[in-house]
Design a protein around this motif. Structure first.
Motif, PDB file in Angstrom:
ATOM      1  N   SER A 228       0.917  -1.057   0.084  1.00  0.00           N
ATOM      2  CA  SER A 228      -0.100  -0.028  -0.055  1.00  0.00           C
ATOM      3  C   SER A 228       0.745   1.426  -0.113  1.00  0.00           C
ATOM      4  O   SER A 228       0.343   2.328  -0.344  1.00  0.00           O
ATOM      5  CB  SER A 228      -1.046   0.028   1.256  1.00  0.00           C
ATOM      6  OG  SER A 228      -0.170   0.081   2.353  1.00  0.00           O
ATOM      7  N   HIS A 229       2.015   1.196   0.597  1.00  0.00           N
ATOM      8  CA  HIS A 229       3.098   2.191   0.354  1.00  0.00           C
ATOM      9  C   HIS A 229       4.516   1.598  -0.079  1.00  0.00           C
ATOM     10  O   HIS A 229       4.939   0.506   0.176  1.00  0.00           O
ATOM     11  CB  HIS A 229       3.261   2.725   1.992  1.00  0.00           C
ATOM     12  CG  HIS A 229       1.828   3.433   2.437  1.00  0.00           C
ATOM     13  ND1 HIS A 229       0.672   2.962   2.763  1.00  0.00           N
ATOM     14  CD2 HIS A 229       1.707   4.922   2.689  1.00  0.00           C
ATOM     15  CE1 HIS A 229      -0.076   3.720   3.161  1.00  0.00           C
ATOM     16  NE2 HIS A 229       0.148   4.887   2.998  1.00  0.00           N
ATOM     17  N   TYR A 230       5.083   2.745  -0.244  1.00  0.00           N
ATOM     18  CA  TYR A 230       6.499   2.284  -0.758  1.00  0.00           C
ATOM     19  C   TYR A 230       7.534   3.360  -0.364  1.00  0.00           C
ATOM     20  O   TYR A 230       7.113   4.544  -0.235  1.00  0.00           O
ATOM     21  CB  TYR A 230       6.504   2.118  -2.456  1.00  0.00           C
ATOM     22  CG  TYR A 230       6.389   3.339  -3.106  1.00  0.00           C
ATOM     23  CD1 TYR A 230       7.495   4.348  -3.636  1.00  0.00           C
ATOM     24  CD2 TYR A 230       5.363   3.967  -3.596  1.00  0.00           C
ATOM     25  CE1 TYR A 230       7.456   5.334  -4.498  1.00  0.00           C
ATOM     26  CE2 TYR A 230       5.231   5.341  -4.109  1.00  0.00           C
ATOM     27  CZ  TYR A 230       6.373   5.876  -4.661  1.00  0.00           C
ATOM     28  OH  TYR A 230       6.158   7.017  -5.391  1.00  0.00           O
ATOM     29  N   PHE A 231       8.788   2.895  -0.587  1.00  0.00           N
ATOM     30  CA  PHE A 231       9.939   3.938  -0.300  1.00  0.00           C
ATOM     31  C   PHE A 231      10.788   3.828  -1.470  1.00  0.00           C
ATOM     32  O   PHE A 231      11.362   2.634  -1.827  1.00  0.00           O
ATOM     33  CB  PHE A 231      10.497   3.705   1.136  1.00  0.00           C
ATOM     34  CG  PHE A 231      11.964   4.348   1.214  1.00  0.00           C
ATOM     35  CD1 PHE A 231      11.711   5.987   1.592  1.00  0.00           C
ATOM     36  CD2 PHE A 231      12.980   3.770   1.049  1.00  0.00           C
ATOM     37  CE1 PHE A 231      13.093   6.723   1.556  1.00  0.00           C
ATOM     38  CE2 PHE A 231      14.399   4.660   1.107  1.00  0.00           C
ATOM     39  CZ  PHE A 231      14.221   6.025   1.573  1.00  0.00           C
ATOM     40  N   GLN A 232      10.975   4.898  -2.059  1.00  0.00           N
ATOM     41  CA  GLN A 232      11.714   4.936  -3.318  1.00  0.00           C
ATOM     42  C   GLN A 232      13.421   4.884  -2.834  1.00  0.00           C
ATOM     43  O   GLN A 232      13.913   5.567  -2.095  1.00  0.00           O
ATOM     44  CB  GLN A 232      11.594   6.156  -4.279  1.00  0.00           C
ATOM     45  CG  GLN A 232      12.418   6.125  -5.410  1.00  0.00           C
ATOM     46  CD  GLN A 232      11.899   7.063  -6.452  1.00  0.00           C
ATOM     47  OE1 GLN A 232      10.803   7.908  -6.118  1.00  0.00           O
ATOM     48  NE2 GLN A 232      12.842   7.374  -7.525  1.00  0.00           N
ATOM     49  N   MET A 233      13.926   3.595  -3.465  1.00  0.00           N
ATOM     50  CA  MET A 233      15.299   3.401  -3.234  1.00  0.00           C
ATOM     51  C   MET A 233      16.219   4.180  -4.391  1.00  0.00           C
ATOM     52  O   MET A 233      16.030   4.208  -5.349  1.00  0.00           O
ATOM     53  CB  MET A 233      15.748   1.753  -3.130  1.00  0.00           C
ATOM     54  CG  MET A 233      15.076   1.358  -2.118  1.00  0.00           C
ATOM     55  SD  MET A 233      16.186   1.621  -0.541  1.00  0.00           S
ATOM     56  CE  MET A 233      17.656   0.773  -0.754  1.00  0.00           C
ATOM     57  N   THR A 234      17.318   4.633  -3.846  1.00  0.00           N
ATOM     58  CA  THR A 234      18.222   5.352  -4.834  1.00  0.00           C
ATOM     59  C   THR A 234      19.400   4.309  -4.937  1.00  0.00           C
ATOM     60  O   THR A 234      19.571   3.451  -3.990  1.00  0.00           O
ATOM     61  CB  THR A 234      18.847   6.695  -4.412  1.00  0.00           C
ATOM     62  OG1 THR A 234      19.580   6.351  -3.066  1.00  0.00           O
ATOM     63  CG2 THR A 234      17.592   7.449  -4.160  1.00  0.00           C
ATOM     64  N   LYS A 235      20.316   4.552  -5.939  1.00  0.00           N
ATOM     65  CA  LYS A 235      21.647   3.811  -6.055  1.00  0.00           C
ATOM     66  C   LYS A 235      22.530   4.053  -4.844  1.00  0.00           C
ATOM     67  O   LYS A 235      23.072   3.092  -4.173  1.00  0.00           O
ATOM     68  CB  LYS A 235      22.514   4.141  -7.275  1.00  0.00           C
ATOM     69  CG  LYS A 235      21.779   3.541  -8.342  1.00  0.00           C
ATOM     70  CD  LYS A 235      22.577   3.998  -9.779  1.00  0.00           C
ATOM     71  CE  LYS A 235      21.776   3.552 -11.033  1.00  0.00           C
ATOM     72  NZ  LYS A 235      22.518   3.903 -12.253  1.00  0.00           N
TER      73      LYS A 235
END
Length: 292
Positions: A228-235
């Motif tokens: 329902s929710h996400y956290f955007q990962m960077t490199k």
């Protein structure tokens, strides 16, 4: 996790899409994902002032949300770990732990946890080891475990709590990148006990000897299939999370293998979040958000 999940992530198979292999659809999770027209929401970490993470095993947190932990600690948000089992059955790197006894593995894994947490900015004083035996969490009296968790919730008084999902996700079959993310008795038992403790911690007449009651404002569970929710990962965050996971040397085979496995897991989770602008993500399901 009983055996190092990330030791297996980099050697998984993928489901063909048309004539090409998809980089985001693991063969063992073909039914996952948000329905058409729906997508996960960004997890609102910017408003958090404190976070408690309750994990089953010493190396769960880094894979499930190491990037978010690092971002929070660098923003000055205190993060606390509660680790229910001692990991004494896990040996993902036989060259290190094959000949160790269970107590020796437990001691080693505790030190690895402290090292990994420091990489993510979590001090050892914020880590609580409850010491139950690995893979045997369901054999202990539930009230005893709940009371330990309730006492810590009332002592630390976090705004937000995150833990394992309390039901199996049979869509995430073992043998691909998920290994025991779909089902592990310790994981589901942890989710159940934390949810119950979440309620109990806020009832002032329940276990008053454990401290002043405390309401948890937001509660999330790790979700790899229908977030329902996400956290955007960077490199950069991927590299930091992989470095922390690789600090669990008894459970994995090195940084590059860990990083490659995490990348495949996070790209799959981003796909299942149905967020087209996000290449990599960690996923969550929100159960409660209490506003006053």
């Amino acid at each position: 996790m009983v055996v190092g999940l990330v030791a297996f992530l980099a050697v998984s198979l993928w489901l063909p899409v048309g004539e090409a292999a998809s980089s985001t659809t693991p063969i063992t999770a073909r039914w996952c994902g948000q329905p058409d027209g729906l997508s996960a929401e960004p997890i609102p970490y910017e408003r958090w002032h404190s976070l408690m993470i309750v994990s089953s095993h010493p190396d769960d947190i880094e894979t499930c949300m190491g990037g978010l932990v690092y971002l929070l600690t660098q923003s000055g948000v205190p993060v606390y770990y509660v680790i229910l089992t001692n990991g004494d059955k896990g040996c993902g790197n036989p060259s290190i732990c094959e000949n160790l006894t269970a107590p020796e593995i437990a001691s080693l894994r505790q030190q690895e946890t402290i090292t990994a947490a420091a990489i993510l900015g979590v001090p050892s004083s914020n880590i609580y080891f409850l010491g139950y035996e690995d893979a045997e969490l369901t054999t202990y009296p539930e009230e005893d475990i709940r009371k330990n968790i309730i006492q810590l919730m009332r002592e630390v008084r976090p705004e937000v709590v995150i833990t394992w999902y309390l039901f199996p996700r049979f869509e995430l079959q073992p043998g691909d990148i998920y290994i025991d993310l779909g089902y592990h008795p310790d994981h589901q038992q942890t989710g159940k006990l934390v949810l119950e403790s979440l309620f109990d911690a806020g009832v002032s007449r329940l276990y008053p000897e454990l401290g002043e009651s405390h309401y948890i404002l937001e509660f999330y569970m790790w979700e790899f299939c229908y977030p329902s929710h996400y956290f955007q990962m960077t490199k950069e965050l991927l590299s930091k999370a992989a470095s922390a996971e690789a600090a669990h040397e008894s459970q994995c085979l090195g940084f590059y293998e860990v990083e490659a496995g995490m990348y495949r897991l996070y790209t799959a989770t981003a796909k299942f979040s149905n967020v087209t602008t996000c290449e990599m993500a960690t996923g969550f399901t929100q159960y409660s958000e209490i506003t006053f």
